[in-house]
Design an enzyme around this catalytic site. Sequence first.
Site, PDB file in Angstrom:
ATOM      1  N   ASP A  66       0.855  -1.181   0.000  1.00 30.57           N
ATOM      2  CA  ASP A  66       0.000   0.000   0.000  1.00 30.57           C
ATOM      3  C   ASP A  66       0.892   1.233   0.000  1.00 30.57           C
ATOM      4  O   ASP A  66       1.679   1.439   0.930  1.00 30.57           O
ATOM      5  CB  ASP A  66      -0.892  -0.024   1.242  1.00 30.57           C
ATOM      6  CG  ASP A  66      -1.803   1.180   1.342  1.00 30.57           C
ATOM      7  OD1 ASP A  66      -1.750   2.085   0.487  1.00 30.57           O
ATOM      8  OD2 ASP A  66      -2.579   1.239   2.333  1.00 30.57           O
ATOM      9  N   ASN A  93       3.845   5.386 -10.939  1.00 30.02           N
ATOM     10  CA  ASN A  93       2.602   5.543 -11.693  1.00 30.02           C
ATOM     11  C   ASN A  93       1.356   5.446 -10.820  1.00 30.02           C
ATOM     12  O   ASN A  93       0.362   6.112 -11.093  1.00 30.02           O
ATOM     13  CB  ASN A  93       2.539   4.477 -12.783  1.00 30.02           C
ATOM     14  CG  ASN A  93       1.147   4.316 -13.347  1.00 30.02           C
ATOM     15  OD1 ASN A  93       0.671   5.136 -14.137  1.00 30.02           O
ATOM     16  ND2 ASN A  93       0.464   3.258 -12.930  1.00 30.02           N
ATOM     17  N   TYR A 159      -6.953  15.939  -5.699  1.00 28.03           N
ATOM     18  CA  TYR A 159      -6.120  15.291  -6.723  1.00 28.03           C
ATOM     19  C   TYR A 159      -5.126  16.284  -7.316  1.00 28.03           C
ATOM     20  O   TYR A 159      -3.943  15.972  -7.488  1.00 28.03           O
ATOM     21  CB  TYR A 159      -7.030  14.717  -7.802  1.00 28.03           C
ATOM     22  CG  TYR A 159      -6.350  13.867  -8.835  1.00 28.03           C
ATOM     23  CD1 TYR A 159      -5.919  12.576  -8.531  1.00 28.03           C
ATOM     24  CD2 TYR A 159      -6.149  14.342 -10.134  1.00 28.03           C
ATOM     25  CE1 TYR A 159      -5.300  11.781  -9.497  1.00 28.03           C
ATOM     26  CE2 TYR A 159      -5.543  13.551 -11.098  1.00 28.03           C
ATOM     27  CZ  TYR A 159      -5.122  12.272 -10.767  1.00 28.03           C
ATOM     28  OH  TYR A 159      -4.508  11.499 -11.728  1.00 28.03           O
ATOM     29  N   SER A 160      -5.605  17.500  -7.636  1.00 30.79           N
ATOM     30  CA  SER A 160      -4.714  18.519  -8.181  1.00 30.79           C
ATOM     31  C   SER A 160      -3.597  18.858  -7.201  1.00 30.79           C
ATOM     32  O   SER A 160      -2.433  19.024  -7.605  1.00 30.79           O
ATOM     33  CB  SER A 160      -5.505  19.786  -8.522  1.00 30.79           C
ATOM     34  OG  SER A 160      -6.434  19.553  -9.561  1.00 30.79           O
ATOM     35  N   ALA A 161      -3.937  18.950  -5.926  1.00 27.33           N
ATOM     36  CA  ALA A 161      -2.918  19.244  -4.915  1.00 27.33           C
ATOM     37  C   ALA A 161      -1.859  18.155  -4.871  1.00 27.33           C
ATOM     38  O   ALA A 161      -0.655  18.433  -4.813  1.00 27.33           O
ATOM     39  CB  ALA A 161      -3.572  19.391  -3.546  1.00 27.33           C
ATOM     40  N   SER A 162      -2.291  16.904  -4.916  1.00 23.57           N
ATOM     41  CA  SER A 162      -1.335  15.807  -4.845  1.00 23.57           C
ATOM     42  C   SER A 162      -0.447  15.756  -6.086  1.00 23.57           C
ATOM     43  O   SER A 162       0.770  15.541  -5.988  1.00 23.57           O
ATOM     44  CB  SER A 162      -2.066  14.470  -4.669  1.00 23.57           C
ATOM     45  OG  SER A 162      -2.782  14.092  -5.832  1.00 23.57           O
ATOM     46  N   ILE A 192      -6.759  10.254 -20.709  1.00 24.70           N
ATOM     47  CA  ILE A 192      -6.270   9.027 -21.334  1.00 24.70           C
ATOM     48  C   ILE A 192      -7.354   7.951 -21.227  1.00 24.70           C
ATOM     49  O   ILE A 192      -8.092   7.885 -20.238  1.00 24.70           O
ATOM     50  CB  ILE A 192      -4.978   8.538 -20.627  1.00 24.70           C
ATOM     51  CG1 ILE A 192      -3.937   9.659 -20.576  1.00 24.70           C
ATOM     52  CG2 ILE A 192      -4.423   7.309 -21.330  1.00 24.70           C
ATOM     53  CD1 ILE A 192      -3.463  10.165 -21.918  1.00 24.70           C
TER      54      ILE A 192
END
Length: 247
Positions: A66, A93, A159-162, A192
Amino acid sequence: MTAENSPSPLVLVTGAGKGIGKAIALDAAKAGYDIAIHYGRDRQGAQDTLKSVQDLGRKGHLLSFDLADREACRLALEADIAEHGTYYGVVLNAGIARDNAFPALEDEDWDQVIRTNLDGFYNVLKPLVMPLVRTRKPGRIITISSLSGLTGNRGQVNYSASKAGIIGATKALALELAKRQITVNCVAPGVIETQMIDHIPQEEIKKMIPLRRFGRPEEVAATVTFLLSKSAGYITRQVISVNGGMV
């Protein structure tokens, strides 16, 4: 790519059981790399990737942990290096998304995304960097960010922050490792064709893309494989977008 009978370089690809990660693993295998195939929960997908890697004539093996669990990452990676040797390349990834408008985000939505995507950068690379340095050989680290990390995206504050954090961390680590001939670069895909786009209004989104289509996992993979190559040895600290012209 390597001298006859010499060991093939080993590349770790996280989240290699499906989508972009699987495409990266297979494209790298075609280029002559052996692959350490990481997965979180999708063991069947990882086994399918392993079979495909072996069908291409390359060696591969599975490992699971994890990304958000620092100790689990360290133990699994140290054991894998002890058994298979130090990686030549690492492709970060794996990641998750928990999309929602910011006022509707739950604490867990924020925490899971940051701990997996951004903390995962540290959790995976911390046990790997010094073994790579000690080889005194060139190496490659490639992170996967996102168009969302470059521009921000509605409903993806977490998500954008990460993903923006990954870009900053990539650039800083590239400076630290450059004198060791270890390059550190980032690939930032746009939209994608993977399971992650199943819930979006696809025809509307295509109108926003200058090339008027979604990208294919193989197109992202080809960029990553180039960055793994000797030909990319003078490229470091860069963010390469694969997004059909959206930025």
